[in-house]
Design an enzyme around this catalytic site. Structure first.
Site, PDB file in Angstrom:
ATOM      1  N   GLU A  86      10.967  -5.637   6.166  1.00 53.23           N
ATOM      2  CA  GLU A  86      10.224  -5.619   4.899  1.00 53.23           C
ATOM      3  C   GLU A  86      11.067  -4.833   3.915  1.00 53.23           C
ATOM      4  OE1 GLU A  86       6.643  -3.239   4.963  1.00 53.23           O
ATOM      5  OE2 GLU A  86       7.558  -1.741   6.257  1.00 53.23           O
TER       6      GLU A  86
ATOM      7  N   TYR B 203      -1.808   7.500   2.739  1.00 48.34           N
ATOM      8  CA  TYR B 203      -2.193   7.121   1.382  1.00 48.34           C
ATOM      9  C   TYR B 203      -2.553   5.653   1.308  1.00 48.34           C
ATOM     10  CZ  TYR B 203       2.430   4.959   0.524  1.00 48.34           C
ATOM     11  OH  TYR B 203       3.543   4.155   0.569  1.00 48.34           O
TER      12      TYR B 203
ATOM     13  N   LYS C 104       0.381   3.808   6.883  1.00 51.04           N
ATOM     14  CA  LYS C 104       0.817   4.082   5.503  1.00 51.04           C
ATOM     15  C   LYS C 104       0.846   5.596   5.317  1.00 51.04           C
ATOM     16  CE  LYS C 104       0.042   2.039   0.913  1.00 51.04           C
ATOM     17  NZ  LYS C 104       1.370   1.557   0.598  1.00 51.04           N
TER      18      LYS C 104
ATOM     19  N   ARG D 171      -7.381  -0.502   6.249  1.00 51.26           N
ATOM     20  CA  ARG D 171      -6.016  -0.060   6.572  1.00 51.26           C
ATOM     21  C   ARG D 171      -5.936   1.468   6.590  1.00 51.26           C
ATOM     22  NH1 ARG D 171      -1.174  -2.336   3.026  1.00 51.26           N
ATOM     23  NH2 ARG D 171      -2.064  -0.911   1.493  1.00 51.26           N
TER      24      ARG D 171
ATOM     25  N   ARG E 152       2.050  27.557   7.999  1.00 55.35           N
ATOM     26  CA  ARG E 152       3.014  26.526   8.381  1.00 55.35           C
ATOM     27  C   ARG E 152       3.328  26.585   9.882  1.00 55.35           C
ATOM     28  NH1 ARG E 152       8.018  24.869   9.112  1.00 55.35           N
ATOM     29  NH2 ARG E 152       8.813  23.100   7.933  1.00 55.35           N
TER      30      ARG E 152
HETATM   31  N1  PLP Z   1       5.475  -2.548   2.732  1.00 53.70           N
HETATM   32  C1  PLP Z   1       5.615  -1.268   2.323  1.00 53.70           C
HETATM   33  C2  PLP Z   1       6.595  -0.376   3.020  1.00 53.70           C
HETATM   34  C3  PLP Z   1       4.846  -0.786   1.243  1.00 53.70           C
HETATM   35  O1  PLP Z   1       4.968   0.498   0.844  1.00 53.70           O
HETATM   36  C4  PLP Z   1       3.954  -1.675   0.589  1.00 53.70           C
HETATM   37  C5  PLP Z   1       3.139  -1.208  -0.540  1.00 53.70           C
HETATM   38  O2  PLP Z   1       3.335  -0.155  -1.093  1.00 53.70           O
HETATM   39  C6  PLP Z   1       3.854  -2.995   1.041  1.00 53.70           C
HETATM   40  C7  PLP Z   1       4.622  -3.395   2.124  1.00 53.70           C
HETATM   41  C8  PLP Z   1       2.913  -3.972   0.384  1.00 53.70           C
HETATM   42  O3  PLP Z   1       1.588  -3.688   0.736  1.00 53.70           O
HETATM   43  P1  PLP Z   1       0.376  -4.056  -0.213  1.00 53.70           P
HETATM   44  O4  PLP Z   1       0.414  -5.541  -0.414  1.00 53.70           O
HETATM   45  O5  PLP Z   1      -0.828  -3.628   0.546  1.00 53.70           O
HETATM   46  O6  PLP Z   1       0.571  -3.312  -1.480  1.00 53.70           O
END
Ligand code: PLP
Length: 288
Positions: A180, A33, A147, A52, A100
Site C-alpha cells: 500500500e 487514530y 491504525k 476499525r 515514562r
Molecule cells: N493505508 C494507510 C497506511 C493509511 O494511512 C490510509 C489512510 O490514512 C489508508 C490506507 C486509506 O484508508 P482510508 O480509506 O480508511 O482512509
C-alpha cells in the site's frame, strides 16, 4: 481559524489544545487514530471507522476511553461545530499521561483528542492528470492493519516521494510484494480486472478500499483481492489509490515510467464517478 479541538471533555480552538509531555502518545507513539471526512457536512461511514478503531484499540490492548456510542456522538458534534463546509475529523486515543515506563500504567486514563480542520483534497492538477508514485522498501512494523500513531517509516517514505517530485510512495515487502502507500491503499487494473493486495498484517484495511471493492461488482466491474508483485505493478493497465482524503486517485507514473497510456484510466474514472454518485450526492451518506 485553523480548526477546533476536543480534548478530554472540552471543546476549544485547535491552538489551545495542549497535551502533557508525559503523555504516552508523545513519549512512545502509544496510541491509535482514525481520520473521517464529511460529505455535505455529515461525517462519512462513521460505523466503519468505529469498527476499525475497535480493532486498533484491541490490537494495542487499550480500552475504549468512552463508549463507542458516545464517540459517535462526538464525531457528529464535531461536524456540527465545524466552521468549514467540508471537514477532516481526526480522532486520536493514547494510553494517557504516566511516568515514562514501558509497562502500561495501572488504571491509567487514556487521552482522547478530536480535531476538526478544513478538508484538503489533492491539488486539482494531480486529480486531473494523475499522480506519480515511487516504490520504497517497507520498513514498517508487522501490524500495519492497526491504525497506530507510530508513523515514522511512513513519514520517511512520504518525504522521499516529495523530494523525488512524486505524490506518494508504495511499500514493497521483502518478497517483492506491493502492499500500500504511506496514506492510501493501492489498486491496479490487470486484464480488465480491478485488483488490490489482500487484507493482512501489512496493509491498513482502508474504508475507501472496502467501499470500492463493494461498489465495483455493483456497477458491473470485476474486482478482487490478490497478491501483487512489483512486476505486475509495472504491467498494469491502470493504477489508482484510495483514501479518505483522496477518494479514488488515478496514478499515471510509477518510478518515473508511465502507467498504460500515461493518462488516468477509464476504470478509475468510472469508479470515481460512481463513488461520487453513490456516496457523495446521497442524502444520507452516513449510512454507507
Ligand atoms: N493505508 C494507510 C497506511 C493509511 O494511512 C490510509 C489512510 O490514512 C489508508 C490506507 C486509506 O484508508 P482510508 O480509506 O480508511 O482512509
Amino acid at each position: 481559524m485553523s480548526g477546533i479541538a476536543y480534548l478530554n471533555g472540552q471543546w476549544m480552538a485547535l491552538e489551545e489544545a495542549k497535551v502533557s509531555v508525559e503523555d504516552r502518545g508523545f513519549q512512545f507513539a502509544d496510541g491509535v487514530y482514525e481520520a473521517i471526512r464529511t460529505y455535505g457536512g455529515r461525517p462519512f461511514a462513521v460505523d466503519r471507522h468505529l469498527a476499525r478503531l475497535s480493532r486498533s484499540l484491541d490490537g494495542i490492548e487499550l480500552a475504549w476511553p468512552v463508549a463507542s456510542e458516545e464517540l459517535a456522538g462526538l464525531i457528529e458534534e464535531a461536524a456540527r461545530r465545524s466552521p468549514f463546509s467540508e471537514s477532516f475529523i481526526y480522532l486520536q486515543i493514547t494510553r494517557g499521561v504516566a511516568p515514562r515506563r514501558k509497562e502500561y500504567p495501572p488504571g491509567g486514563a487514556a487521552t482522547l483528542v478530536v480535531t476538526v480542520r478544513k478538508l484538503e483534497m489533492p491539488p486539482a492538477e494531480i486529480c486531473e492528470r494523475g499522480a506519480s508514485i515511487i516504490t520504497v522498501e517497507d520498513l514498517r512494523w508487522g501490524r500495519c492493519d492497526l491504525k497506530t500513531t507510530q508513523l515514522l517509516p511512513n513519514l520517511l517514505a512520504a518525504n522521499r516521494a516529495y523530494r523525488a517530485g512524486a505524490f506518494e510512495a508504495a511499500f514493497i515487502g521483502p518478497g517483492g510484494d506491493v502492499r500500500e502507500c504511506c496514506s492510501a491503499n493501492l489498486f491496479v487494473v490487470l486484464g480488465g480486472e480491478i485488483r488490490t493486495p489482500p487484507r493482512g498484517p501489512h496493509i491498513l484495511p482502508g474504508i475507501t478500499r472496502e467501499l470500492v471493492l463493494e461498489l465495483a461488482p455493483a456497477v458491473g466491474l470485476r474486482a478482487g483481492e490478490y497478491p501483487l508483485s512489483r512486476a505486475e505493478l509495472g504491467q498494469a493497465e491502470e493504477v489508482f489509490l484510495t483514501g479518505t482524503s483522496l477518494g479514488i486517485l488515478p496514478v499515471t507514473r510509477v518510478d518515473g515510467l508511465p502507467v498504460g497510456k500515461g493518462r488516468p484510466g477509464p476504470i478509475a474514472l468510472q469508479l470515481a464517478g460512481q463513488f461520487e454518485e453513490q456516496f457523495v450526492r446521497r442524502k444520507d451518506p452516513q449510512k454507507s
